[in-house]
Design an enzyme around this catalytic site. Structure first.
Site, PDB file in Angstrom:
ATOM      1  N   LYS A  32      -1.811 -74.681 -49.291  1.00  0.00           N
ATOM      2  CA  LYS A  32      -3.020 -73.634 -49.143  1.00  0.00           C
ATOM      3  C   LYS A  32      -2.798 -72.565 -50.063  1.00  0.00           C
ATOM      4  CE  LYS A  32      -3.874 -70.276 -46.650  1.00  0.00           C
ATOM      5  NZ  LYS A  32      -4.719 -69.327 -47.765  1.00  0.00           N
TER       6      LYS A  32
ATOM      7  N   GLU B 225       9.782 -66.852 -48.241  1.00  0.00           N
ATOM      8  CA  GLU B 225       9.990 -65.809 -49.688  1.00  0.00           C
ATOM      9  C   GLU B 225       9.227 -64.503 -49.190  1.00  0.00           C
ATOM     10  OE1 GLU B 225      12.297 -66.097 -51.575  1.00  0.00           O
ATOM     11  OE2 GLU B 225      12.772 -68.327 -51.702  1.00  0.00           O
TER      12      GLU B 225
ATOM     13  N   CYS C 212       7.405 -59.925 -56.077  1.00  0.00           N
ATOM     14  CA  CYS C 212       8.292 -59.665 -54.616  1.00  0.00           C
ATOM     15  C   CYS C 212       9.610 -58.762 -55.282  1.00  0.00           C
ATOM     16  CB  CYS C 212       8.529 -60.939 -53.975  1.00  0.00           C
ATOM     17  SG  CYS C 212       8.777 -62.252 -55.082  1.00  0.00           S
TER      18      CYS C 212
ATOM     19  N   GLU D 104       7.172 -51.508 -49.158  1.00  0.00           N
ATOM     20  CA  GLU D 104       6.674 -52.167 -50.573  1.00  0.00           C
ATOM     21  C   GLU D 104       5.324 -51.789 -50.547  1.00  0.00           C
ATOM     22  OE1 GLU D 104       6.134 -56.562 -49.902  1.00  0.00           O
ATOM     23  OE2 GLU D 104       7.363 -56.722 -51.731  1.00  0.00           O
TER      24      GLU D 104
HETATM   25  P1  NAI Z   1      -0.313 -62.432 -46.854  1.00  0.00           P
HETATM   26  O1  NAI Z   1       0.978 -62.669 -46.529  1.00  0.00           O
HETATM   27  O2  NAI Z   1      -1.100 -62.077 -45.827  1.00  0.00           O
HETATM   28  O3  NAI Z   1      -0.856 -63.592 -47.975  1.00  0.00           O
HETATM   29  C1  NAI Z   1       0.009 -64.699 -48.310  1.00  0.00           C
HETATM   30  C2  NAI Z   1      -0.831 -66.204 -48.081  1.00  0.00           C
HETATM   31  O4  NAI Z   1      -0.466 -66.241 -46.664  1.00  0.00           O
HETATM   32  C3  NAI Z   1      -2.102 -66.301 -48.318  1.00  0.00           C
HETATM   33  O5  NAI Z   1      -2.208 -67.702 -48.709  1.00  0.00           O
HETATM   34  C4  NAI Z   1      -2.765 -65.982 -46.922  1.00  0.00           C
HETATM   35  O6  NAI Z   1      -3.997 -67.075 -47.045  1.00  0.00           O
HETATM   36  C5  NAI Z   1      -1.691 -66.417 -45.947  1.00  0.00           C
HETATM   37  N1  NAI Z   1      -1.869 -66.207 -44.791  1.00  0.00           N
HETATM   38  C6  NAI Z   1      -2.300 -65.010 -44.323  1.00  0.00           C
HETATM   39  N2  NAI Z   1      -2.241 -64.677 -42.825  1.00  0.00           N
HETATM   40  C7  NAI Z   1      -1.984 -65.858 -42.425  1.00  0.00           C
HETATM   41  C8  NAI Z   1      -1.549 -66.572 -41.290  1.00  0.00           C
HETATM   42  N3  NAI Z   1      -1.724 -65.820 -39.991  1.00  0.00           N
HETATM   43  N4  NAI Z   1      -1.183 -67.810 -41.247  1.00  0.00           N
HETATM   44  C9  NAI Z   1      -0.777 -68.407 -42.016  1.00  0.00           C
HETATM   45  N5  NAI Z   1      -0.960 -68.078 -43.263  1.00  0.00           N
HETATM   46  C10 NAI Z   1      -1.573 -66.741 -43.395  1.00  0.00           C
HETATM   47  O7  NAI Z   1      -0.405 -61.270 -48.027  1.00  0.00           O
HETATM   48  P2  NAI Z   1      -1.680 -60.284 -48.503  1.00  0.00           P
HETATM   49  O8  NAI Z   1      -2.161 -60.047 -47.233  1.00  0.00           O
HETATM   50  O9  NAI Z   1      -2.470 -61.163 -49.487  1.00  0.00           O
HETATM   51  O10 NAI Z   1      -0.878 -58.894 -49.170  1.00  0.00           O
HETATM   52  C11 NAI Z   1      -0.409 -57.964 -48.164  1.00  0.00           C
HETATM   53  C12 NAI Z   1       0.993 -57.543 -48.731  1.00  0.00           C
HETATM   54  O11 NAI Z   1       1.686 -58.673 -48.511  1.00  0.00           O
HETATM   55  C13 NAI Z   1       0.946 -57.174 -50.276  1.00  0.00           C
HETATM   56  O12 NAI Z   1       0.706 -55.777 -50.483  1.00  0.00           O
HETATM   57  C14 NAI Z   1       2.423 -57.259 -50.508  1.00  0.00           C
HETATM   58  O13 NAI Z   1       3.253 -56.118 -50.020  1.00  0.00           O
HETATM   59  C15 NAI Z   1       3.003 -58.369 -49.784  1.00  0.00           C
HETATM   60  N6  NAI Z   1       2.757 -59.616 -50.436  1.00  0.00           N
HETATM   61  C16 NAI Z   1       3.900 -60.273 -50.733  1.00  0.00           C
HETATM   62  C17 NAI Z   1       4.107 -61.334 -51.622  1.00  0.00           C
HETATM   63  C18 NAI Z   1       5.338 -61.927 -52.276  1.00  0.00           C
HETATM   64  O14 NAI Z   1       5.515 -62.639 -53.257  1.00  0.00           O
HETATM   65  N7  NAI Z   1       6.440 -61.699 -51.599  1.00  0.00           N
HETATM   66  C19 NAI Z   1       2.932 -61.958 -52.158  1.00  0.00           C
HETATM   67  C20 NAI Z   1       1.750 -61.528 -51.534  1.00  0.00           C
HETATM   68  C21 NAI Z   1       1.842 -60.407 -50.614  1.00  0.00           C
END
Ligand code: NAI
Ligand code: MG
Length: 497
Positions: free
Chosen positions: A192, A267, A301, A400
């Site tokens: 996904k 991660e 990240c 972050e």
């Molecule tokens: P997110 O963690 O919500 O999204 C990442 C993935 O998780 C997406 O595919 C999303 O559809 C999915 N997701 C969201 N809610 C979910 C749930 N309840 N169950 C299963 N899957 C779910 O991150 P978002 O909202 O895009 O970004 C918010 C913050 O997260 C950013 O500002 C950043 O600080 C952090 N982030 C960190 C990343 C990394 O590489 N470690 C990558 C993206 C965001």
């Protein structure tokens, strides 16, 4: 904005309404929902994508299970290698198209999309393509209490159906990080992508189909976190989940996985310390520090978001950082002169803007940046931003941000510095800039981080493990370690008496 030519093949790809990729076929979601993808450089809609819900996730998991227990389970290791190498070739042949698609949906400069994602994806696939014939068990000299003569050996078997939930910051290569080991070990996958950047995964699915993988080995369900991600994380027939994203969602995934005791790898976030010692080559260290935070608009990240500079070289380092920040050409990713694109979305833009204004309220000193250039108000652009917060009082020194914002702190005592660097709930990466060998090794040993970079930053290699201490995650990706995360070990006892 310069006139940008989009390849006709990419135009065609974007104009077709997108389906889900399940069991080797392109299918519409059962409830029929869809959502649009926007170009963060100008907020224009670039494509319409299917919105998967729980019933579609069920179908995809079922297809993955069927392939695992059927055709894919019978495919020989050498054939898995061949298919993966074929896929790597197809990714490379499609590199320019993939690069444009990534740049359009994510915003990053085309050259970064090309070199930092497409080329890397092919490399990762090739590294893991070497594994299928090298995943070995062992024979173990056991001592049965009965005195019987016994043969005991272990076999590494695929862990099973793997769910992969990936973020938007590296939309293509994050798929490869997870598909590489899954395919190498003989697992099947339901992937996904993030709702902001589903297009590169769909393009990859086309290539997977063309490479000749049997239907159901890789399934791609586009959709939102709650609608598609959550049912995948909770699904009783998924054996393993691999997630990259926020720590908050990582926690939800871990909780959902408990239902059927899925194996979990995570991660998550970071707030990585980057340390400049007084003896360092300051010109090189400051360039490394700037690249470490500004690359990918800071949406990494491992972003080098906490910069600890020795008092004696603080002014010189700030001068260099200003220079690097102002040298960036901000603009749409497809403009060849651009070196920094927009943030990925309106949400991310608001998060970053919020942190910048909070930092000013909390008394951090703005050294440069902090605004959206007037001529770029159509998109989610943010200038490369440097704050000075000597004693790390502001929340930008702890939380972050995921944007092009670095917080510079100063230090004078090395032991106190190491304490400050480790004083964070995260532990993904850390860096040291020095020409002193003893100091480099001593500090590398003391830093609590999954990757430590000395006189470099963001060096990631498919052969070397990557992952986080503390709340930056569970487990390691890449390298030989990850093979264990995608396999179960079976111990077989045969009584020979
Ligand atoms: P997110 O963690 O919500 O999204 C990442 C993935 O998780 C997406 O595919 C999303 O559809 C999915 N997701 C969201 N809610 C979910 C749930 N309840 N169950 C299963 N899957 C779910 O991150 P978002 O909202 O895009 O970004 C918010 C913050 O997260 C950013 O500002 C950043 O600080 C952090 N982030 C960190 C990343 C990394 O590489 N470690 C990558 C993206 C965001
Ligand atoms: Mg979220």
């Amino acid at each position: 904005m310069a006139n940008i030519d989009i390849f006709p093949d990419v135009e065609r790809f974007l104009s077709e309404s997108k389906s889900l990729f399940i069991a080797g076929e392109w299918v519409k979601p059962i409830a029929g929902g869809s959502f649009t993808v926007e170009n963060p450089a100008n907020r224009q809609v670039i494509a319409t994508v299917s919105s998967a819900e729980k019933e579609d996730v069920d179908r995809a998991v079922q297809a993955a299970r069927y392939a695992l227990e059927g055709v894919w389970g019978r495919v020989q290791p050498s054939e898995r290698t061949r298919l993966m190498l074929r896929l790597a070739d197809l990714v490379e042949e499609d590199a320019h198209h993939l690069g444009q698609i990534i740049s359009l949906e994510n915003g990053k400069p085309y050259t970064n999309a090309y070199s930092g994602e497409v080329v890397i994806t092919a490399n990762i696939l090739r590294y893991f393509a070497g594994w299928p014939s090298k995943i070995e068990g062992s024979t173990i000299p056991i001592s049965p209490r009965s005195g019987a003569q016994m043969l005991n050996y272990t076999v590494k078997e695929p862990v099973g159906v793997c769910a992969m939930i990936v973020p938007w910051n590296f939309p293509l290569s994050m798929c490869a990080w997870k598909l590489g080991p899954a395919l190498a070990t003989g697992c099947t996958a339901v992937l996904k992508p993030a709702e902001q950047t589903p297009l590169s995964s769909l393009r990859l699915a086309e290539l997977i189909q063309r490479a000749g993988f049997p239907g159901g080995v890789v399934n791609v369900v586009t959709g939102f976190g709650e609608g598609a991600g959550a049912p995948l994380a909770a699904h009783p027939d998924v054996d393993k989940i691999a997630f990259t994203g926020s720590t908050a969602v990582g926690r939800l995934i871990a909780q959902a996985a408990v239902g059927n005791m899925k194996k979990v790898s995570l991660e998550l976030g970071g707030k990585s310390p980057n340390i400049i010692l007084p003896d360092a080559d300051i010109i090189r260290a400051a360039k490394g520090a700037a690249d470490g935070i500004f690359y990918n608009q800071g949406q990494v990240c491992t972003a080098a978001s906490r910069l600890y500079v020795h008092d004696s070289v603080l002014e010189q380092t700030l001068d260099e950082l200003r220079k690097h920040a102002s040298a960036h050409v901000i603009g749409p990713g497809l403009d060849p002169s651009t070196t920094m694109g927009p943030l990925v979305s309106s949400d991310q833009y608001e998060i970053v803007r919020g942190y910048i204004s909070k930092a000013i309220d909390e008394g951090a000193e703005l050294i440069c940046g902090g605004k959206t250039p007037d001529y770029l108000s159509d998109g989610y652009f943010m200038e490369p931003t440097v704050f000075l917060d000597k004693q790390e009082k502001a929340c930008i020194a702890r939380e972050e941000i995921f944007g092009p914002v670095v917080t510079v702190m100063s230090w004078s005592d090395i032991d106190e510095l190491v304490y400050r660097a480790n004083n964070t709930p995260f532990g993904l990466a850390a860096g040291v800039w020095t020409n002193n060998l003893q100091q480099a090794h001593r500090i590398a040993a003391q830093l609590k981080a999954g990757s430590v970079w000395v006189n470099c930053w963001n060096v990631v290699d498919p052969a070397s493990p990557f992952g986080g201490y503390k709340q930056s995650g569970w487990g390691r990706e890449m390298g030989k370690n990850v093979i264990d995360a995608y396999t179960e070990t079976k111990s077989v006892f045969i009584d020979l008496s």
